[in-house]
Design an enzyme around this catalytic site. Structure first.
Site, PDB file in Angstrom:
ATOM      1  N   HIS A  39       1.533 -11.635  -7.252  1.00  0.00           N
ATOM      2  CA  HIS A  39       1.923 -11.241  -5.887  1.00  0.00           C
ATOM      3  C   HIS A  39       0.872 -11.795  -4.918  1.00  0.00           C
ATOM      4  O   HIS A  39       0.129 -11.038  -4.274  1.00  0.00           O
ATOM      5  CB  HIS A  39       2.040  -9.720  -5.786  1.00  0.00           C
ATOM      6  CG  HIS A  39       2.808  -9.247  -4.589  1.00  0.00           C
ATOM      7  ND1 HIS A  39       3.434 -10.115  -3.699  1.00  0.00           N
ATOM      8  CD2 HIS A  39       3.052  -7.990  -4.107  1.00  0.00           C
ATOM      9  CE1 HIS A  39       4.024  -9.407  -2.755  1.00  0.00           C
ATOM     10  NE2 HIS A  39       3.808  -8.134  -2.970  1.00  0.00           N
TER      11      HIS A  39
ATOM     12  N   ARG B 177      -0.122  -8.133   6.278  1.00  0.00           N
ATOM     13  CA  ARG B 177       0.891  -8.983   5.647  1.00  0.00           C
ATOM     14  C   ARG B 177       1.462  -9.945   6.689  1.00  0.00           C
ATOM     15  O   ARG B 177       1.659 -11.126   6.445  1.00  0.00           O
ATOM     16  CB  ARG B 177       2.031  -8.126   5.051  1.00  0.00           C
ATOM     17  CG  ARG B 177       1.638  -7.259   3.874  1.00  0.00           C
ATOM     18  CD  ARG B 177       1.332  -8.080   2.635  1.00  0.00           C
ATOM     19  NE  ARG B 177       2.441  -8.919   2.233  1.00  0.00           N
ATOM     20  CZ  ARG B 177       3.430  -8.533   1.430  1.00  0.00           C
ATOM     21  NH1 ARG B 177       3.437  -7.323   0.916  1.00  0.00           N
ATOM     22  NH2 ARG B 177       4.416  -9.370   1.111  1.00  0.00           N
TER      23      ARG B 177
ATOM     24  N   ASP C 119      -2.082   0.492  -7.996  1.00  0.00           N
ATOM     25  CA  ASP C 119      -0.681   0.143  -7.777  1.00  0.00           C
ATOM     26  C   ASP C 119       0.150   1.039  -8.705  1.00  0.00           C
ATOM     27  O   ASP C 119      -0.394   1.700  -9.594  1.00  0.00           O
ATOM     28  CB  ASP C 119      -0.470  -1.358  -8.111  1.00  0.00           C
ATOM     29  CG  ASP C 119       0.950  -1.833  -7.845  1.00  0.00           C
ATOM     30  OD1 ASP C 119       1.678  -1.167  -7.071  1.00  0.00           O
ATOM     31  OD2 ASP C 119       1.347  -2.876  -8.411  1.00  0.00           O
TER      32      ASP C 119
ATOM     33  N   CYS D  64      -1.069  -1.654  -2.463  1.00  0.00           N
ATOM     34  CA  CYS D  64      -0.140  -2.613  -1.843  1.00  0.00           C
ATOM     35  C   CYS D  64       1.087  -1.921  -1.255  1.00  0.00           C
ATOM     36  O   CYS D  64       1.751  -2.486  -0.402  1.00  0.00           O
ATOM     37  CB  CYS D  64       0.277  -3.662  -2.866  1.00  0.00           C
ATOM     38  SG  CYS D  64       1.038  -2.965  -4.348  1.00  0.00           S
TER      39      CYS D  64
ATOM     40  N   ARG E 231      11.401 -13.894  -3.944  1.00  0.00           N
ATOM     41  CA  ARG E 231      10.982 -12.710  -4.718  1.00  0.00           C
ATOM     42  C   ARG E 231      11.939 -12.604  -5.895  1.00  0.00           C
ATOM     43  O   ARG E 231      13.147 -12.445  -5.712  1.00  0.00           O
ATOM     44  CB  ARG E 231      11.037 -11.440  -3.865  1.00  0.00           C
ATOM     45  CG  ARG E 231      10.899 -10.190  -4.715  1.00  0.00           C
ATOM     46  CD  ARG E 231      10.624  -8.939  -3.935  1.00  0.00           C
ATOM     47  NE  ARG E 231       9.263  -8.927  -3.444  1.00  0.00           N
ATOM     48  CZ  ARG E 231       8.640  -7.838  -2.996  1.00  0.00           C
ATOM     49  NH1 ARG E 231       9.274  -6.675  -2.970  1.00  0.00           N
ATOM     50  NH2 ARG E 231       7.404  -7.908  -2.563  1.00  0.00           N
TER      51      ARG E 231
ATOM     52  N   GLN F  56       0.535 -10.750  -1.028  1.00  0.00           N
ATOM     53  CA  GLN F  56      -0.057  -9.421  -0.829  1.00  0.00           C
ATOM     54  C   GLN F  56      -1.581  -9.528  -0.861  1.00  0.00           C
ATOM     55  O   GLN F  56      -2.280  -8.974  -0.008  1.00  0.00           O
ATOM     56  CB  GLN F  56       0.429  -8.454  -1.930  1.00  0.00           C
ATOM     57  CG  GLN F  56      -0.232  -7.093  -1.882  1.00  0.00           C
ATOM     58  CD  GLN F  56       0.176  -6.274  -0.676  1.00  0.00           C
ATOM     59  OE1 GLN F  56       1.359  -6.111  -0.398  1.00  0.00           O
ATOM     60  NE2 GLN F  56      -0.793  -5.744   0.064  1.00  0.00           N
TER      61      GLN F  56
HETATM   62  N1  NVA Z   1       3.647  -3.999  -9.034  1.00  0.00           N
HETATM   63  C1  NVA Z   1       4.637  -3.674  -8.056  1.00  0.00           C
HETATM   64  C2  NVA Z   1       4.278  -4.234  -6.710  1.00  0.00           C
HETATM   65  C3  NVA Z   1       5.250  -3.913  -5.611  1.00  0.00           C
HETATM   66  C4  NVA Z   1       4.862  -4.500  -4.290  1.00  0.00           C
HETATM   67  C5  NVA Z   1       5.987  -4.202  -8.504  1.00  0.00           C
HETATM   68  O1  NVA Z   1       6.054  -5.340  -8.988  1.00  0.00           O
HETATM   69  O2  NVA Z   1       6.978  -3.476  -8.399  1.00  0.00           O
HETATM   70  N1   CP Z   2       3.787  -4.566  -1.045  1.00  0.00           N
HETATM   71  C1   CP Z   2       5.005  -5.124  -0.997  1.00  0.00           C
HETATM   72  O1   CP Z   2       5.198  -6.290  -1.393  1.00  0.00           O
HETATM   73  O2   CP Z   2       5.958  -4.335  -0.472  1.00  0.00           O
HETATM   74  P1   CP Z   2       7.547  -4.570  -0.481  1.00  0.00           P
HETATM   75  O3   CP Z   2       7.994  -4.414  -1.924  1.00  0.00           O
HETATM   76  O4   CP Z   2       8.083  -3.495   0.416  1.00  0.00           O
HETATM   77  O5   CP Z   2       7.837  -5.946   0.024  1.00  0.00           O
END
Ligand code: NVA
Ligand code: CP
Length: 320
Positions: free
Chosen positions: A141, A304, A236, A276, A114, A144
């Site tokens: 992502h 997930r 989101d 998500c 990540r 997800q």
């Molecule tokens: N769009 C959000 C998704 C988090 C799971 C982010 O990147 O922070």
């Molecule tokens: N939806 C998701 O990826 O959640 P986290 O940021 O908690 O991993």
């Protein structure tokens, strides 16, 4: 779908950075395996398909779901997961990703990452000799969305021909939803404020794929139009990780783009609401919708675990 079929999907040893390299057969195979693993877990059946294998998990951003579901998933598959934050490793002190990838490949059987720039996971994948899985970048992502499509299939018993409406920011979630919808033959309508649209090249690539799947991709600035008759309404956060400084400006720019009762009412009467998570109640979604009867947010979160276990077996498994 059996494990043998998962192996035959041809995913073993490959990276999973986004959906662009996948076929719909590969997606269906992983989703079927995810369903099988979910049923076995419910019956407390052991599934030690990754015994003796270790997953390294590199995190440059915060996480609840991704970290815990991958870690528990590896444990349930008989393997082990290592949490590696950028601050606790030499990555945070500037060790090149090319060296990190080659060093970690000598210890682990797969890497979940990540990070910020999508180019980071591409670089890790270029140098790693084990599968690299994208656990979220600024652009995609995909893990997800794998869980989301599993959830949609459970709820609607189909993917092809459904219409998904996404209202909000044209971010990493939208890019992965666009790619996966085009792959699955699902129609997708994206409603964004001006200046917050998804990346043109990703939209174009998805449109080309959607042509052969006979599905439609619509990008609009009108949330009500996008939601009309939709089977799924998805949103989101308005400010993603790394965009915190823009939060106040975005609150202003996204006025009228909240998923609330009125918006959901213009969708199909059996429409499901998806997010998500984490969610900001009262911003991109009203409390009423998030907690309402049409919301499947916790099914998504649970899936997930199952979807990623299937992905790990498909990429890293070698027997059964
Ligand atoms: N769009 C959000 C998704 C988090 C799971 C982010 O990147 O922070
Ligand atoms: N939806 C998701 O990826 O959640 P986290 O940021 O908690 O991993």
């Amino acid at each position: 779908m059996s494990m043998t079929t998962a192996r035959e999907s041809g995913l073993k040893g490959t990276h999973f950075l986004d959906f662009s390299g996948w076929t719909s057969h590969e997606m269906n195979t992983v989703l079927a395996l995810a369903n099988e693993l979910k049923q076995k877990r419910a019956k407390h059946e052991a599934t030690p398909y990754l015994q003796g294998k270790t997953l390294g998990m590199l995190f440059d951003k915060a996480s609840t779901r991704t970290r815990v579901s991958f870690e528990v998933g590896m444990y349930e598959l008989g393997g082990h997961a290592l949490f590696l934050s950028d601050q606790a490793t030499q990555v945070g002190r500037g060790e090149p990703l090319s060296d990190t990838a080659r060093v970690l490949s000598r210890y682990v059987h797969g890497l979940m990452v990540r990070t910020h720039a999508h180019a980071n996971v591409e670089e890790l994948a270029r140098y790693a000799s084990v599968p690299v899985i994208n656990g979220l970048t600024d652009d995609h992502h995909p893990v997800q969305v794998l869980a989301d499509f599993m959830t949609i299939f459970e709820q609607k018993e189909q993917l092809r021909g459904l219409t998904l409406c996404y209202v909000g920011d044209g971010n990493n979630m939208v890019h992965s939803l666009l790619q996966a919808a085009a792959l699955a033959g699902m129609n997708i309508r994206v409603a964004v404020p001006e200046g917050y649209g998804p990346r043109e090249d990703i939209v174009e690539q998805a449109r080309r794929r959607a042509l052969s799947a006979h599905s439609e991709i619509t990008i609009t600035h009108d949330p009500l139009l996008a939601a009309e008759g939709a089977d799924i309404v998805y949103t989101d956060v308005w400010a993603s990780m790394g965009q915190e400084k823009e939060s106040a400006q975005r609150l202003d720019d996204f006025k009228g783009f909240q998923v609330n009762r009125a918006l959901l009412d213009s969708a199909d009467r059996d429409a499901i609401f998806m997010h998500c998570l984490p969610a900001h109640r009262g911003e991109e979604v009203s409390e009423e919708v998030l907690e309402g009867a049409q919301s499947v947010i916790f099914e998504q979160a649970e899936n997930r675990l199952h979807a990623q276990k299937a992905l790990l077996v498909a990429l890293m498994g070698d027997h059964r």
